[in-house]
Design a protein around this motif. Sequence first.
Motif, PDB file in Angstrom:
ATOM      1  N   PRO A  27      -2.054  10.815  -2.327  1.00 37.28           N
ATOM      2  CA  PRO A  27      -3.063   9.891  -2.570  1.00 37.28           C
ATOM      3  C   PRO A  27      -4.447  10.587  -1.902  1.00 37.28           C
ATOM      4  CG  PRO A  27      -1.080   8.696  -1.460  1.00 37.28           C
ATOM      5  CD  PRO A  27      -0.829  10.124  -1.686  1.00 37.28           C
ATOM      6  N   GLN A  28      -4.220  11.189  -0.861  1.00 37.43           N
ATOM      7  CA  GLN A  28      -5.444  11.738  -0.309  1.00 37.43           C
ATOM      8  C   GLN A  28      -6.285  13.013  -1.216  1.00 37.43           C
ATOM      9  OE1 GLN A  28      -4.890  13.649   3.273  1.00 37.43           O
ATOM     10  NE2 GLN A  28      -6.801  13.423   4.155  1.00 37.43           N
ATOM     11  N   ILE A  29      -5.205  13.752  -2.011  1.00 41.36           N
ATOM     12  CA  ILE A  29      -5.998  14.394  -2.881  1.00 41.36           C
ATOM     13  C   ILE A  29      -6.397  13.717  -4.090  1.00 41.36           C
ATOM     14  CG2 ILE A  29      -5.321  16.378  -4.585  1.00 41.36           C
ATOM     15  CD1 ILE A  29      -5.181  17.393  -1.602  1.00 41.36           C
ATOM     16  N   GLN A  30      -5.797  12.762  -4.480  1.00 44.78           N
ATOM     17  CA  GLN A  30      -6.118  11.978  -5.731  1.00 44.78           C
ATOM     18  C   GLN A  30      -7.423  11.276  -5.242  1.00 44.78           C
ATOM     19  OE1 GLN A  30      -4.742  12.003  -8.981  1.00 44.78           O
ATOM     20  NE2 GLN A  30      -6.952  11.148  -9.262  1.00 44.78           N
ATOM     21  N   ALA A  31      -7.744  10.697  -3.932  1.00 41.04           N
ATOM     22  CA  ALA A  31      -8.999   9.910  -3.669  1.00 41.04           C
ATOM     23  C   ALA A  31     -10.208  11.044  -3.707  1.00 41.04           C
ATOM     24  CB  ALA A  31      -8.724   9.495  -2.183  1.00 41.04           C
ATOM     25  N   ILE A  32      -9.695  12.253  -3.261  1.00 38.63           N
ATOM     26  CA  ILE A  32     -10.873  13.260  -3.245  1.00 38.63           C
ATOM     27  C   ILE A  32     -11.230  13.535  -4.609  1.00 38.63           C
ATOM     28  CG2 ILE A  32     -11.326  15.754  -2.943  1.00 38.63           C
ATOM     29  CD1 ILE A  32      -9.558  15.527  -0.182  1.00 38.63           C
ATOM     30  N   ARG A  33     -10.221  13.809  -5.670  1.00 37.77           N
ATOM     31  CA  ARG A  33     -10.653  13.972  -7.199  1.00 37.77           C
ATOM     32  C   ARG A  33     -11.303  12.757  -7.719  1.00 37.77           C
ATOM     33  NH1 ARG A  33      -4.592  16.600  -8.739  1.00 37.77           N
ATOM     34  NH2 ARG A  33      -5.193  18.629  -7.960  1.00 37.77           N
ATOM     35  N   ASP A  34     -11.029  11.705  -7.328  1.00 31.98           N
ATOM     36  CA  ASP A  34     -11.733  10.547  -7.868  1.00 31.98           C
ATOM     37  C   ASP A  34     -13.327  10.421  -7.283  1.00 31.98           C
ATOM     38  OD1 ASP A  34      -9.691   9.606  -9.038  1.00 31.98           O
ATOM     39  OD2 ASP A  34      -9.113   8.229  -7.472  1.00 31.98           O
ATOM     40  N   ALA A  35     -13.364  10.791  -6.055  1.00 32.16           N
ATOM     41  CA  ALA A  35     -14.828  10.912  -5.527  1.00 32.16           C
ATOM     42  C   ALA A  35     -15.465  12.106  -6.065  1.00 32.16           C
ATOM     43  CB  ALA A  35     -14.563  11.064  -3.893  1.00 32.16           C
ATOM     44  N   TYR A  36     -14.815  13.181  -6.383  1.00 35.99           N
ATOM     45  CA  TYR A  36     -15.685  14.315  -7.191  1.00 35.99           C
ATOM     46  C   TYR A  36     -16.199  13.820  -8.479  1.00 35.99           C
ATOM     47  CZ  TYR A  36     -16.031  18.875  -9.504  1.00 35.99           C
ATOM     48  OH  TYR A  36     -16.433  20.013 -10.015  1.00 35.99           O
ATOM     49  N   THR A  37     -15.100  13.246  -9.283  1.00 34.21           N
ATOM     50  CA  THR A  37     -15.415  12.682 -10.631  1.00 34.21           C
ATOM     51  C   THR A  37     -16.829  11.660 -10.380  1.00 34.21           C
ATOM     52  OG1 THR A  37     -13.368  12.824 -11.431  1.00 34.21           O
ATOM     53  CG2 THR A  37     -14.604  11.386 -12.663  1.00 34.21           C
ATOM     54  N   LYS A  38     -16.767  10.769  -9.484  1.00 29.78           N
ATOM     55  CA  LYS A  38     -17.499   9.621  -9.373  1.00 29.78           C
ATOM     56  C   LYS A  38     -19.005  10.505  -9.036  1.00 29.78           C
ATOM     57  CE  LYS A  38     -19.201   5.807  -6.374  1.00 29.78           C
ATOM     58  NZ  LYS A  38     -18.980   5.117  -5.172  1.00 29.78           N
ATOM     59  N   ALA A  39     -19.011  11.523  -7.987  1.00 30.86           N
ATOM     60  CA  ALA A  39     -20.184  12.212  -7.617  1.00 30.86           C
ATOM     61  C   ALA A  39     -20.737  12.900  -9.064  1.00 30.86           C
ATOM     62  CB  ALA A  39     -19.896  13.323  -6.568  1.00 30.86           C
ATOM     63  N   LYS A  40     -19.994  13.565  -9.877  1.00 31.15           N
ATOM     64  CA  LYS A  40     -20.341  14.212 -11.094  1.00 31.15           C
ATOM     65  C   LYS A  40     -20.967  13.109 -12.061  1.00 31.15           C
ATOM     66  CE  LYS A  40     -19.344  18.117 -12.006  1.00 31.15           C
ATOM     67  NZ  LYS A  40     -20.117  19.535 -12.138  1.00 31.15           N
ATOM     68  N   GLN A  41     -20.461  12.088 -11.724  1.00 32.24           N
ATOM     69  CA  GLN A  41     -21.027  11.061 -12.780  1.00 32.24           C
ATOM     70  C   GLN A  41     -22.572  10.419 -12.421  1.00 32.24           C
ATOM     71  OE1 GLN A  41     -17.801   8.051 -12.949  1.00 32.24           O
ATOM     72  NE2 GLN A  41     -16.795   9.134 -14.842  1.00 32.24           N
ATOM     73  N   MET A  42     -22.491  10.334 -11.158  1.00 32.68           N
ATOM     74  CA  MET A  42     -23.703   9.925 -10.398  1.00 32.68           C
ATOM     75  C   MET A  42     -24.783  10.678 -10.749  1.00 32.68           C
ATOM     76  SD  MET A  42     -22.378   8.381  -6.946  1.00 32.68           S
ATOM     77  CE  MET A  42     -24.028   8.669  -6.024  1.00 32.68           C
ATOM     78  N   ILE A  43     -24.655  12.159 -10.560  1.00 28.27           N
ATOM     79  CA  ILE A  43     -25.686  13.022 -10.860  1.00 28.27           C
ATOM     80  C   ILE A  43     -26.019  13.045 -12.265  1.00 28.27           C
ATOM     81  CG2 ILE A  43     -26.045  15.611 -10.888  1.00 28.27           C
ATOM     82  CD1 ILE A  43     -23.994  15.813  -8.511  1.00 28.27           C
ATOM     83  N   ARG A 143     -10.079  26.199  -5.461  1.00 24.96           N
ATOM     84  CA  ARG A 143     -10.352  24.608  -5.161  1.00 24.96           C
ATOM     85  C   ARG A 143      -9.727  24.503  -3.754  1.00 24.96           C
ATOM     86  NH1 ARG A 143      -9.972  25.048 -10.279  1.00 24.96           N
ATOM     87  NH2 ARG A 143     -11.083  23.828 -11.930  1.00 24.96           N
ATOM     88  N   PHE A 144     -10.637  24.079  -2.535  1.00 20.83           N
ATOM     89  CA  PHE A 144     -10.014  23.676  -1.374  1.00 20.83           C
ATOM     90  C   PHE A 144     -10.291  22.297  -1.113  1.00 20.83           C
ATOM     91  CE2 PHE A 144     -12.299  27.702  -1.845  1.00 20.83           C
ATOM     92  CZ  PHE A 144     -11.373  28.691  -1.265  1.00 20.83           C
ATOM     93  N   TYR A 145      -9.229  21.486  -0.505  1.00 20.69           N
ATOM     94  CA  TYR A 145      -9.300  20.161  -0.091  1.00 20.69           C
ATOM     95  C   TYR A 145      -9.059  20.184   1.301  1.00 20.69           C
ATOM     96  CZ  TYR A 145      -8.263  19.342  -5.198  1.00 20.69           C
ATOM     97  OH  TYR A 145      -8.373  19.111  -6.584  1.00 20.69           O
ATOM     98  N   TRP A 146      -9.776  19.166   2.033  1.00 19.48           N
ATOM     99  CA  TRP A 146      -9.749  19.201   3.391  1.00 19.48           C
ATOM    100  C   TRP A 146      -9.587  17.536   3.822  1.00 19.48           C
ATOM    101  CZ3 TRP A 146     -13.085  22.812   1.803  1.00 19.48           C
ATOM    102  CH2 TRP A 146     -13.027  23.904   1.986  1.00 19.48           C
ATOM    103  N   ASP A 147      -8.943  17.367   4.897  1.00 21.86           N
ATOM    104  CA  ASP A 147      -8.515  15.940   5.452  1.00 21.86           C
ATOM    105  C   ASP A 147      -9.716  15.518   6.371  1.00 21.86           C
ATOM    106  OD1 ASP A 147      -8.095  17.043   7.964  1.00 21.86           O
ATOM    107  OD2 ASP A 147      -5.862  16.545   7.771  1.00 21.86           O
ATOM    108  N   ASN A 148      -9.738  14.376   6.713  1.00 23.61           N
ATOM    109  CA  ASN A 148     -10.749  13.773   7.634  1.00 23.61           C
ATOM    110  C   ASN A 148     -10.671  14.566   8.789  1.00 23.61           C
ATOM    111  OD1 ASN A 148     -11.635  11.944   5.629  1.00 23.61           O
ATOM    112  ND2 ASN A 148     -10.235  10.126   6.312  1.00 23.61           N
ATOM    113  N   ASP A 149      -9.626  15.154   9.307  1.00 28.00           N
ATOM    114  CA  ASP A 149      -9.565  15.867  10.675  1.00 28.00           C
ATOM    115  C   ASP A 149     -10.182  17.301  10.328  1.00 28.00           C
ATOM    116  OD1 ASP A 149      -8.926  13.799  12.233  1.00 28.00           O
ATOM    117  OD2 ASP A 149      -6.774  14.065  11.452  1.00 28.00           O
ATOM    118  N   ASP A 150     -10.798  17.691   9.165  1.00 30.93           N
ATOM    119  CA  ASP A 150     -11.307  19.017   9.008  1.00 30.93           C
ATOM    120  C   ASP A 150     -10.165  19.984   8.903  1.00 30.93           C
ATOM    121  OD1 ASP A 150     -13.834  18.362   9.162  1.00 30.93           O
ATOM    122  OD2 ASP A 150     -14.137  18.729  11.332  1.00 30.93           O
ATOM    123  N   ASN A 151      -8.741  19.804   8.478  1.00 32.74           N
ATOM    124  CA  ASN A 151      -7.746  20.629   8.201  1.00 32.74           C
ATOM    125  C   ASN A 151      -7.568  20.701   6.811  1.00 32.74           C
ATOM    126  OD1 ASN A 151      -6.839  20.420  11.100  1.00 32.74           O
ATOM    127  ND2 ASN A 151      -6.004  18.523  10.563  1.00 32.74           N
TER     128      ASN A 151
END
Length: 185
Positions: A27-43, A143-151
Amino acid sequence: MKMNKFLCGVLMLCCMTTAHAQTNTSPQIQAIRDAYTKAKQMIEQKKQGEAPLRSMTLTFNEVLSEEHNMTRTTEVTFHYDLIEVEEDVDADMGPYRLYFVTEHVKDDQSEVFREILYDDVDSKHVFTYARYELESGNVYETRFYWDNDDNIILQKGEDAGDDNYEHLLAAKYRVVFNTMVNSNI
């Protein structure tokens, strides 16, 4: 004949494993992917004039070697939004929230394109996409994915890449943004 059956079996196993890996997303990876898609759409919406465009582009031209006439150009674009603030804070002066950075670095031997995503709460770095094009014609993507603790939670791509470098670069760009846009100099 046995060899053909064996190869078919191996190929089917590889395909099933790949399909399972692609559908088994946290779910964390999917949330990041969704946020990425949203950011690209906003731009894209902002480029089309559908929303206020808030971006800043910096260009750096460097001479790497005067003797060999080698140069490097780095273009960094910061995409940001105005944060909803309390009434006693002057909203026109900030603060602004950084949500996406694009970087394009070009020299005589390579070209790097990078996209950096920050979360929508406190502009923490959560994702980097990097594409490397070498003079030889080889192209690598990571592609690199990080969690909220910078891991680092996932790294995918053809290039091993350096997750520590990518995370430090994203932090540097956040500092540059805050200095240029959010400070009252």
